[in-house]
Scaffold this active site. Structure first.
Site, PDB file in Angstrom:
ATOM      1  CG  ASN A 108     -29.112  -2.510 -18.858  1.00 46.53           C
ATOM      2  OD1 ASN A 108     -29.060  -1.731 -19.813  1.00 46.53           O
ATOM      3  ND2 ASN A 108     -28.585  -3.712 -18.915  1.00 46.53           N
ATOM      4  N   GLY A 156     -27.111   4.459  -4.761  1.00 45.70           N
ATOM      5  CA  GLY A 156     -26.732   3.507  -3.731  1.00 45.70           C
ATOM      6  C   GLY A 156     -25.231   3.536  -3.467  1.00 45.70           C
ATOM      7  CG  MET A 159     -22.065  -4.295   1.522  1.00 44.95           C
ATOM      8  SD  MET A 159     -21.676  -6.016   1.919  1.00 44.95           S
ATOM      9  CE  MET A 159     -19.887  -6.034   1.732  1.00 44.95           C
ATOM     10  CG  HIS A 182     -27.431   2.278 -10.899  1.00 44.33           C
ATOM     11  ND1 HIS A 182     -26.350   2.063 -11.708  1.00 44.33           N
ATOM     12  CD2 HIS A 182     -27.626   1.130 -10.214  1.00 44.33           C
ATOM     13  CE1 HIS A 182     -25.915   0.833 -11.511  1.00 44.33           C
ATOM     14  NE2 HIS A 182     -26.659   0.245 -10.612  1.00 44.33           N
ATOM     15  CB  ALA A 184     -20.450   4.316  -5.271  1.00 36.99           C
TER      16      ALA A 184
END
Length: 235
Positions: A108, A156, A159, A182, A184
Site C-alpha cells: 500500500n 500469498g 491458510m 499481492h 489471492a
C-alpha cells in the site's frame, strides 16, 4: 533469488496493522474536506482522493511513508524471530542454514514514476492499494541482482493453499503501470466469513490439509479461512 525445489521458504505477510487503519480513517475525513474545497464530486466514496500538492495530499504521502516504514520494521522483527527459531531447532546459525531474505515489499504505497500514457511518457503518482510493483527484466529502477530476472513478485495464498514467488514482466508495464496483486484477494468480506463459517469447522478443515494454526483470538480464524479467498492458482 536462490530458491530451488526441496528447500524451505518462509513467507511473512503483514503490514502496518492498526497504524495503517488509523491513517486511512483520518485521511478519509481529510479527503472529504479537500474534495469539498476543490469542488470534486465522486461517484463512490471508496474512490476518496485529494490533489497531490494540497496540504492534505502532502500529509497523506508522509503518513503513508511512515506506515510503510513501520511495516518494514514489523516484518524485520518477525523475520528475526523466525531465524532464531530455526537456529534453536537445528543448532546452527541462520548463515549456516542459508536463511537469506529473498525480497520484502509493501502493498500500500504511492510512488512517483514515469509511464507511457497514450504513447507519451508522463510522470505519475502510482497508488498501489493491495498491490505491488512488478517491473520487468532490464528496468532501470531494479537493482543489479534483479536486472536479468525481473522484480520478485510475492503472491500469498490463504491458510489452505500454496503461495507463489513470480517475477515482473513487460506485460505489467503495458497494462498496469508495472503492478500486480499481492495475494489471492478476498472472495467474501471478513464480516460475512465470520457469519457463515465456524472457527471449529475451519480448524478441522485446515488440520486435514496438514495446516497448523496459532491465532490470538478464535474470531480471526473464520476471517482468514481458505474459503474466504479466491483460488490463488487461478489468480
Amino acid at each position: 533469488m536462490q530458491l530451488k525445489k526441496g528447500t524451505v521458504c518462509v513467507m511473512i505477510h503483514t503490514g502496518s496493522r492498526g497504524l495503517g487503519h488509523q491513517i486511512c480513517t483520518d485521511f478519509l475525513s481529510a479527503s472529504d474536506r479537500a474534495l469539498a474545497r476543490e469542488k470534486i464530486h465522486l461517484v463512490d466514496r471508496q474512490l476518496a482522493c485529494m490533489p497531490i500538492q494540497s496540504p492534505e495530499g502532502q500529509s497523506y504521502l508522509a503518513a503513508m511513508a511512515a506506515a510503510a516504514n513501520f511495516a518494514f520494521a514489523n516484518r524485520s522483527l518477525i523475520m528475526s524471530e523466525v531465524r532464531s527459531a530455526f537456529e534453536k531447532t537445528f543448532s546452527k546459525s541462520a548463515q549456516e542454514l542459508g536463511m537469506h531474505m529473498v525480497y520484502d515489499v509493501t502493498h500500500n504505497t504511492a510512488k512517483e514514476e514515469e509511464h507511457q500514457v497514450d504513447g507519451q511518457k508522463k510522470k505519475l503518482l502510482v497508488h498501489r492499494k493491495g498491490a505491488t510493483r512488478a517491473y520487468p527484466p532490464g528496468h532501470p529502477s531494479l537493482p543489479d541482482r534483479y536486472q536479468k530476472c525481473g522484480q520478485p513478485v510475492l503472491i500469498g495464498g490463504s491458510m489452505g493453499t500454496s503461495s507463489y514467488v513470480l517475477v515482473g514482466t513487460q506485460g505489467a508495464m503495458e497494462h498496469t503501470f508495472g503492478s500486480t496483486c499481492h495475494g489471492a484477494g478476498r472472495a467474501m468480506s471478513r464480516a460475512h466469513s465470520k457469519k457463515i463459517l465456524g472457527y471449529k469447522e475451519v480448524m478441522r478443515l485446515c488440520e486435514s490439509r496438514g495446516v497448523t494454526i496459532r491465532v490470538a483470538t478464535e474470531k480471526l480464524i473464520a476471517e482468514e479461512a481458505p474459503e474466504s479467498y479466491k483460488d490463488v492458482s487461478q489468480v
